[in-house]
Design a protein around this motif. Structure first.
Motif, PDB file in Angstrom:
ATOM      1  N   PHE A  77       0.778  -1.247   0.000  1.00 49.11           N
ATOM      2  CA  PHE A  77       0.000   0.000   0.000  1.00 49.11           C
ATOM      3  C   PHE A  77       0.809   1.298   0.000  1.00 49.11           C
ATOM      4  O   PHE A  77       0.354   2.305  -0.517  1.00 49.11           O
ATOM      5  N   HIS A  78       1.975   1.300   0.615  1.00 49.97           N
ATOM      6  CA  HIS A  78       2.662   2.573   0.878  1.00 49.97           C
ATOM      7  C   HIS A  78       4.112   2.503   0.393  1.00 49.97           C
ATOM      8  O   HIS A  78       5.019   2.159   1.162  1.00 49.97           O
ATOM      9  N   PRO A  79       4.341   2.833  -0.864  1.00 48.36           N
ATOM     10  CA  PRO A  79       5.692   2.653  -1.426  1.00 48.36           C
ATOM     11  C   PRO A  79       6.655   3.768  -1.018  1.00 48.36           C
ATOM     12  O   PRO A  79       7.110   4.558  -1.832  1.00 48.36           O
ATOM     13  N   HIS A  80       6.932   3.837   0.281  1.00 48.90           N
ATOM     14  CA  HIS A  80       7.849   4.865   0.795  1.00 48.90           C
ATOM     15  C   HIS A  80       8.863   4.203   1.712  1.00 48.90           C
ATOM     16  O   HIS A  80       8.908   2.984   1.829  1.00 48.90           O
ATOM     17  N   GLY A  81       9.640   5.012   2.408  1.00 46.14           N
ATOM     18  CA  GLY A  81      10.705   4.474   3.271  1.00 46.14           C
ATOM     19  C   GLY A  81      10.156   3.688   4.448  1.00 46.14           C
ATOM     20  O   GLY A  81       9.100   4.009   4.984  1.00 46.14           O
ATOM     21  N   ASP A  82      10.918   2.654   4.846  1.00 44.06           N
ATOM     22  CA  ASP A  82      10.444   1.824   5.966  1.00 44.06           C
ATOM     23  C   ASP A  82      10.424   2.613   7.275  1.00 44.06           C
ATOM     24  O   ASP A  82       9.578   2.383   8.132  1.00 44.06           O
ATOM     25  N   SER A  83      11.358   3.576   7.417  1.00 47.04           N
ATOM     26  CA  SER A  83      11.417   4.321   8.691  1.00 47.04           C
ATOM     27  C   SER A  83      10.159   5.162   8.885  1.00 47.04           C
ATOM     28  O   SER A  83       9.633   5.265   9.991  1.00 47.04           O
ATOM     29  N   SER A  84       9.653   5.750   7.792  1.00 41.66           N
ATOM     30  CA  SER A  84       8.453   6.590   7.923  1.00 41.66           C
ATOM     31  C   SER A  84       7.252   5.740   8.336  1.00 41.66           C
ATOM     32  O   SER A  84       6.416   6.158   9.144  1.00 41.66           O
ATOM     33  N   VAL A  85       7.181   4.510   7.826  1.00 37.80           N
ATOM     34  CA  VAL A  85       6.070   3.617   8.181  1.00 37.80           C
ATOM     35  C   VAL A  85       6.226   3.160   9.636  1.00 37.80           C
ATOM     36  O   VAL A  85       5.276   3.196  10.413  1.00 37.80           O
ATOM     37  N   TYR A  86       7.449   2.779  10.009  1.00 32.08           N
ATOM     38  CA  TYR A  86       7.675   2.265  11.362  1.00 32.08           C
ATOM     39  C   TYR A  86       7.458   3.368  12.412  1.00 32.08           C
ATOM     40  O   TYR A  86       6.858   3.134  13.464  1.00 32.08           O
ATOM     41  N   GLU A  87       7.919   4.578  12.085  1.00 26.17           N
ATOM     42  CA  GLU A  87       7.733   5.697  13.027  1.00 26.17           C
ATOM     43  C   GLU A  87       6.249   5.993  13.248  1.00 26.17           C
ATOM     44  O   GLU A  87       5.811   6.258  14.362  1.00 26.17           O
ATOM     45  N   ALA A  88       5.472   5.944  12.147  1.00 26.03           N
ATOM     46  CA  ALA A  88       4.026   6.165  12.270  1.00 26.03           C
ATOM     47  C   ALA A  88       3.387   5.062  13.103  1.00 26.03           C
ATOM     48  O   ALA A  88       2.498   5.312  13.924  1.00 26.03           O
ATOM     49  N   MET A  89       3.874   3.855  12.914  1.00 27.31           N
ATOM     50  CA  MET A  89       3.350   2.697  13.648  1.00 27.31           C
ATOM     51  C   MET A  89       3.674   2.817  15.142  1.00 27.31           C
ATOM     52  O   MET A  89       2.805   2.592  16.004  1.00 27.31           O
ATOM     53  N   VAL A  90       4.912   3.210  15.441  1.00 30.58           N
ATOM     54  CA  VAL A  90       5.341   3.363  16.831  1.00 30.58           C
ATOM     55  C   VAL A  90       4.517   4.458  17.528  1.00 30.58           C
ATOM     56  O   VAL A  90       4.052   4.291  18.652  1.00 30.58           O
ATOM     57  N   ARG A  91       4.314   5.587  16.814  1.00 38.54           N
ATOM     58  CA  ARG A  91       3.572   6.696  17.431  1.00 38.54           C
ATOM     59  C   ARG A  91       2.172   6.258  17.846  1.00 38.54           C
ATOM     60  O   ARG A  91       1.661   6.665  18.880  1.00 38.54           O
ATOM     61  N   MET A  92       1.547   5.411  17.018  1.00 38.71           N
ATOM     62  CA  MET A  92       0.184   4.955  17.339  1.00 38.71           C
ATOM     63  C   MET A  92       0.163   4.009  18.543  1.00 38.71           C
ATOM     64  O   MET A  92      -0.903   3.656  19.037  1.00 38.71           O
ATOM     65  N   SER A  93       1.365   3.616  19.018  1.00 38.92           N
ATOM     66  CA  SER A  93       1.425   2.714  20.182  1.00 38.92           C
ATOM     67  C   SER A  93       1.887   3.432  21.442  1.00 38.92           C
ATOM     68  O   SER A  93       1.966   2.836  22.504  1.00 38.92           O
ATOM     69  N   GLN A  94       2.217   4.730  21.332  1.00 44.42           N
ATOM     70  CA  GLN A  94       2.781   5.454  22.482  1.00 44.42           C
ATOM     71  C   GLN A  94       1.674   6.098  23.318  1.00 44.42           C
ATOM     72  O   GLN A  94       1.016   7.034  22.875  1.00 44.42           O
ATOM     73  N   ASN A 109       9.211   0.790  22.672  1.00 41.95           N
ATOM     74  CA  ASN A 109       8.574   1.644  21.658  1.00 41.95           C
ATOM     75  C   ASN A 109       8.849   3.127  21.932  1.00 41.95           C
ATOM     76  O   ASN A 109       8.020   3.990  21.707  1.00 41.95           O
ATOM     77  N   GLY A 110      10.067   3.405  22.434  1.00 40.84           N
ATOM     78  CA  GLY A 110      10.444   4.791  22.709  1.00 40.84           C
ATOM     79  C   GLY A 110      10.030   5.177  24.116  1.00 40.84           C
ATOM     80  O   GLY A 110       9.556   4.348  24.889  1.00 40.84           O
ATOM     81  N   SER A 111      10.239   6.452  24.460  1.00 37.88           N
ATOM     82  CA  SER A 111       9.852   6.916  25.797  1.00 37.88           C
ATOM     83  C   SER A 111       9.522   8.398  25.757  1.00 37.88           C
ATOM     84  O   SER A 111       9.838   9.100  24.788  1.00 37.88           O
ATOM     85  N   ILE A 112       8.932   8.866  26.850  1.00 37.82           N
ATOM     86  CA  ILE A 112       8.571  10.288  26.984  1.00 37.82           C
ATOM     87  C   ILE A 112       9.828  11.158  27.075  1.00 37.82           C
ATOM     88  O   ILE A 112       9.778  12.363  26.946  1.00 37.82           O
ATOM     89  N   ASP A 113      10.994  10.490  27.283  1.00 39.79           N
ATOM     90  CA  ASP A 113      12.277  11.214  27.319  1.00 39.79           C
ATOM     91  C   ASP A 113      12.859  11.416  25.931  1.00 39.79           C
ATOM     92  O   ASP A 113      13.957  11.950  25.780  1.00 39.79           O
ATOM     93  N   GLY A 114      12.119  10.947  24.910  1.00 39.04           N
ATOM     94  CA  GLY A 114      12.604  11.125  23.543  1.00 39.04           C
ATOM     95  C   GLY A 114      13.545  10.021  23.092  1.00 39.04           C
ATOM     96  O   GLY A 114      14.193  10.129  22.051  1.00 39.04           O
ATOM     97  N   ASP A 115      13.644   8.936  23.883  1.00 40.14           N
ATOM     98  CA  ASP A 115      14.490   7.810  23.458  1.00 40.14           C
ATOM     99  C   ASP A 115      13.896   7.170  22.213  1.00 40.14           C
ATOM    100  O   ASP A 115      12.672   7.039  22.112  1.00 40.14           O
ATOM    101  N   PRO A 116      14.734   6.737  21.279  1.00 42.23           N
ATOM    102  CA  PRO A 116      14.186   6.105  20.066  1.00 42.23           C
ATOM    103  C   PRO A 116      13.679   4.706  20.387  1.00 42.23           C
ATOM    104  O   PRO A 116      14.160   4.073  21.328  1.00 42.23           O
ATOM    105  N   PRO A 117      12.718   4.209  19.594  1.00 41.43           N
ATOM    106  CA  PRO A 117      12.259   2.823  19.815  1.00 41.43           C
ATOM    107  C   PRO A 117      13.321   1.839  19.345  1.00 41.43           C
ATOM    108  O   PRO A 117      14.233   2.200  18.605  1.00 41.43           O
ATOM    109  N   ALA A 118      13.157   0.586  19.755  1.00 41.04           N
ATOM    110  CA  ALA A 118      14.048  -0.459  19.240  1.00 41.04           C
ATOM    111  C   ALA A 118      13.761  -0.651  17.750  1.00 41.04           C
ATOM    112  O   ALA A 118      12.692  -0.272  17.259  1.00 41.04           O
ATOM    113  N   ALA A 119      14.715  -1.215  17.041  1.00 40.58           N
ATOM    114  CA  ALA A 119      14.526  -1.446  15.600  1.00 40.58           C
ATOM    115  C   ALA A 119      13.347  -2.392  15.400  1.00 40.58           C
ATOM    116  O   ALA A 119      13.023  -3.207  16.263  1.00 40.58           O
ATOM    117  N   MET A 120      12.719  -2.286  14.210  1.00 44.11           N
ATOM    118  CA  MET A 120      11.485  -3.057  13.982  1.00 44.11           C
ATOM    119  C   MET A 120      11.713  -4.558  13.964  1.00 44.11           C
ATOM    120  O   MET A 120      10.773  -5.330  14.124  1.00 44.11           O
TER     121      MET A 120
END
Length: 816
Positions: A77-94, A109-120
């Motif tokens: 469905f979404h022929p774009h970069g994997d990071s943009s898809v994963y970041e959107a996915m992570v945000r919906m879980s925070q 899945n990241g933290s309120i301190d701005g830590d990045p999530p683990a790799a997908m």
């Protein structure tokens, strides 16, 4: 092989750029950065949820690798970069970003301190329970589908969205020419708002505000400013103040600590803690001893430990004002409505959602009706077939094949094609006698269902009733209590100076020439009083022991005053010359400092008393001289062709002594003077002869003191205070020199001094004479004293003043 001809077009660059950027902008706006007003999702979010739904990656099944979902979304469905898809996915879980999370995630899945999530490849995910409500009935032709990017699959244009996701979870995004900021809200409140809007389509924002109190952030906090909420709901734009939740707690040893348990939405906690600690390190704020982040799995907790006896509320107010503990949230409710970006207010957002629901329920009802009618047709065929079962079986047995059997049934017994198909496909075990009752029951239920569905389609009220019932069901299942508190008014933040400035004891000195400095006690003790840095022909006018949170008022001969918070006065060593006041506050060349008044508290019931050369006196409340802006001279008294001589701080009930050039002295109590305003001129203090003028005015504060006067001829005289009876103001007073026909004595100055003091007299030829007070015998008012300088040789006397022997504590109120 035929040669290809190139076609070159000669077009203006601005046309090309305009066209290409226009197309790009349209794509960004419609298909990337802005949410749809109906389901509140951006395309990437919608595609993630739909892909997970299709794969069966739902809340009632196990978690799956996030990488699998991301690959699926990109591939289908979404022929774009994997990071943009994963970041959107992570945000919906925070849970600190979404009020009701749409994806559940296992792993970091990241933290309120701005830590990045683990790799997908490490995390696992599945749809949350509430996501099922966004996707429910998507298989019942409730929404339009369009081909995906490579025409191999179909994807939904919008999700059925059984709850108002846009307002519940909010949205933020920046596109070409548009940005959006829609805050999250409470699910229960928004559903109540939708139902209110359904029941009363013309309800106002005021009506809606009774059920939708305002945003409800997942991080809690406190919203201030009801007017901002109302304006945003009316226009789509507005601002509110969002502050963290903090409490002041008492701890051991009488100390206090500020404990923050909730922070504003979208604020990075680690950065906030770092910023607060920087205030402590850089000494921008006094009173913080330690900053700790004690957040754990039980909840957020930031502890700010304070020093003893500090203004905890003042420090908290400083943090609200200068850090992200308080932020301004700007509403900008832009969403895609009818394929166009639109700034929408609350009623129009609710309407967009209600219209979408009408469409969804209508289409679902049509789908269910069609299915029910088809099934009823089959059931009626089966009932008919069972009633003539033997003939039907005989007919089928005589037929050559399935097709022939169907044709024979249709021709002989008038069954339809679908009914014939159902009969020939019937399994033998279904041919029992008991089955006819089940079919009859099913027929009755189907007829009832068809009747209900038809009613919904033919009656809008029934349709809206269905929507309301379903929303109430979701409310009952998923709604929770508010997390954010709402306060109607925006609190005005007051921060005491002691919060910002270290409270240190210092010595502040002002010289007659206008040089000012503050010196640490250590620098003073290291040097000693005699080593004071002074320019030639200058002298100390005043020296006070003060603290850095006090204020020094300097008054000039032109009736102005300069307002100096002590911490603004430059810190200079005791041995060095201070900085001229004109370098800090611009004063005129011929303007001179005449008095310096130290102030600890402007709210105290004290007065300033002004004495002018023309004999006017003025009493004004000290509080009127507190200034907010102090970068230029301020008016202290209205002078009309006059000159300010002295200013004193008083309780308002003391005896004042005025002395004139012709030698008259007047003592009276200032209690008889009424206080007047800053810009007033004052009242007559002494009745002067023509040509006479006042040389000074001082308070009689020490009954052990005596009056020491000096004439221009160098005669110094000491008199007891009891020679001057208290009179009332505006009298001429009594004489202090014996009248001489030739070369009369004229009084040029006076001081009050004790026997332990020393005075100094100065002449216009820069001659100085130091006189210990105990060497002067007491005279009466009619003598002319003793000569200490020779007028012809040493010059004419121009001044007398008491020699200072050290800094004065303001509350000692020593007189010069």
């Amino acid at each position: 092989m035929e040669s290809q001809t190139e076609i070159l077009k000669d077009l203006p660059l601005e046309d090309i750029l305009g066209d290409r950027f226009g197309r790009y902008s349209k794509y960004i706006i419609q298909d990337r950065a802005l949410p749809d007003a109906r389901d509140g999702l951006k395309p990437v979010q919608r595609r993630i949820l739909y892909a997970m739904h299709v794969e069966g990656n739902t809340a009632d099944k196990g978690f799956r690798k996030a990488a699998k979902t991301v690959g699926n979304v990109i591939g289908n469905f979404h022929p774009h970069g994997d990071s943009s898809v994963y970041e959107a996915m992570v945000r919906m879980s925070q849970e600190w970003k979404m009020r009701n999370i749409l994806i559940e995630m296992h792993g970091n899945n990241g933290s309120i301190d701005g830590d990045p999530p683990a790799a997908m490849r490490y995390t696992e995910a599945r749809l949350s329970k509430i996501s099922a409500e966004l996707l429910r009935d998507i298989d019942k032709q409730t929404v339009d589908f369009i081909p995906n990017f490579d025409d191999t699959d179909q994807e939904p244009v919008v999700l059925p969205s059984r709850f108002p996701n846009l307002l519940v979870n909010g949205s933020t995004g920046i596109s070409a020419g548009y940005a959006t900021d829609i805050p999250p809200h409470n699910l229960g409140e928004i559903i109540d708002g939708v139902i209110l809007r359904i029941e009363n389509p013309h309800c106002t924002v005021d009506d809606l505000l009774k059920v939708i109190k305002g945003p409800d952030f997942p991080t809690g906090g406190i919203i201030q400013g009801f007017d901002g909420i109302k304006k945003a709901y009316e226009t789509g734009k507005g601002k509110i103040i969002v502050r963290g939740k903090a409490e002041i707690e008492s701890i051991r040893g009488g100390r206090k600590q500020i404990v923050i348990t909730e922070i504003p939405y979208d604020v990075n906690k680690a950065n906030l803690v770092k910023k607060i600690d920087e205030f402590r390190n850089d000494r921008k704020i006094e009173g913080i001893s330690e900053v700790r982040d004690e957040t754990d799995r039980t909840g957020l907790r930031i502890v700010i430990e304070l020093k003893k006896d500090v203004d905890a509320q003042g420090i908290l107010n400083f943090l609200y004002k200068n850090s992200d503990l308080q932020i301004t949230y700007h509403f900008n409710m832009v969403a895609i409505h009818n394929r166009r970006p639109k700034l929408m207010n609350l009623p129009s957002l609710l309407d967009a959602y209600i219209n979408h629901q009408k469409e969804v329920v209508k289409r679902r009802t049509k789908f269910d009706l069609k299915k029910a009618e088809e099934r009823l047709h089959i059931v009626q065929g089966l009932i008919k077939a069972i009633s003539i079962l033997d003939e039907v079986i005989a007919t089928i047995r005589k037929s050559k094949d399935k097709r022939d059997a169907k044709n024979n049934l249709m021709n002989r017994y008038e069954f339809t094609e679908p009914q014939s198909e159902a009969i020939v496909s019937l399994q033998l075990y279904r041919l029992t006698n008991t089955d006819i009752t089940a079919l009859k029951k099913e027929e009755t239920e189907l007829k009832k269902k068809i009747n209900q569905l038809t009613k919904i389609l033919s009656n809008e009220k029934q349709l809206l009733k269905v929507i309301t019932q379903e929303l109430n069901g979701i409310r009952k299942t998923y709604a929770d209590d508010r997390k954010t508190t709402i306060e109607e008014k925006v609190e005005e933040l007051k921060i005491g100076l002691e919060v910002l400035v270290p409270n240190e004891d210092v010595i502040v000195t002002v010289t007659k020439g206008g040089y000012i400095k503050r010196t640490t006690i250590r620098s003073y003790n290291a040097s000693g009083w005699e080593e004071f840095g002074l320019k030639e022909d200058d002298r100390i006018l005043a020296s006070y022991e003060m603290t850095t949170i006090d204020v020094l008022l300097l008054f000039t001969n032109k009736g102005n005053y300069l307002y100096f918070p002590v911490h603004h006065i430059p810190e200079i060593r005791w041995k060095d010359v201070g900085q001229h006041v004109a370098g800090m506050i611009p004063i005129e060349r011929d303007e001179q400092i005449v008095s310096a008044i130290p102030v600890k508290d402007f709210s105290s019931s004290q007065y300033l008393l002004f004495v002018t050369k023309n004999g006017l006196i003025k009493k004004t409340e000290l509080s009127q001289y507190k200034a907010q802006r102090h970068s230029k001279p301020l008016i202290a008294i209205n002078l009309k062709e006059d000159e300010l001589l002295e200013v004193h701080l008083t309780s308002g009930r003391e005896d004042l002594f005025l002395a004139s050039y012709f030698g008259y002295g007047l003592r009276f109590n200032i209690d008889e003077i009424n206080p007047i305003g800053v810009r007033a001129a004052g009242v007559k203090g002494i009745n002067l002869k023509e040509g006479d003028f006042v040389v000074g005015g001082k308070f009689i504060r020490d009954k052990q003191s005596s009056l020491i006067v000096v004439s221009q001829r160098g005669a110094v005289k000491r008199m007891a205070l009891d020679q001057f009876e208290r009179m009332s103001r505006a009298k001429r007073g009594v004489v202090m020199f014996r009248e001489l026909k030739n070369h009369a004595h004229r009084l040029v100055g006076f001081v009050f001094g004790k026997e332990s003091d020393q005075v100094i007299i100065e002449t216009d030829k820069k001659h100085q004479e130091i006189i210990p007070v105990d060497t002067l015998r007491l005279n009466d008012r009619y003598s002319n004293g003793s000569f200490f300088v020779d007028e012809k040789e040493d010059g004419t006397v121009i001044a007398i003043h008491k020699i200072l022997t050290g800094p004065t504590k303001p509350n000692e109120e020593k007189d010069e």
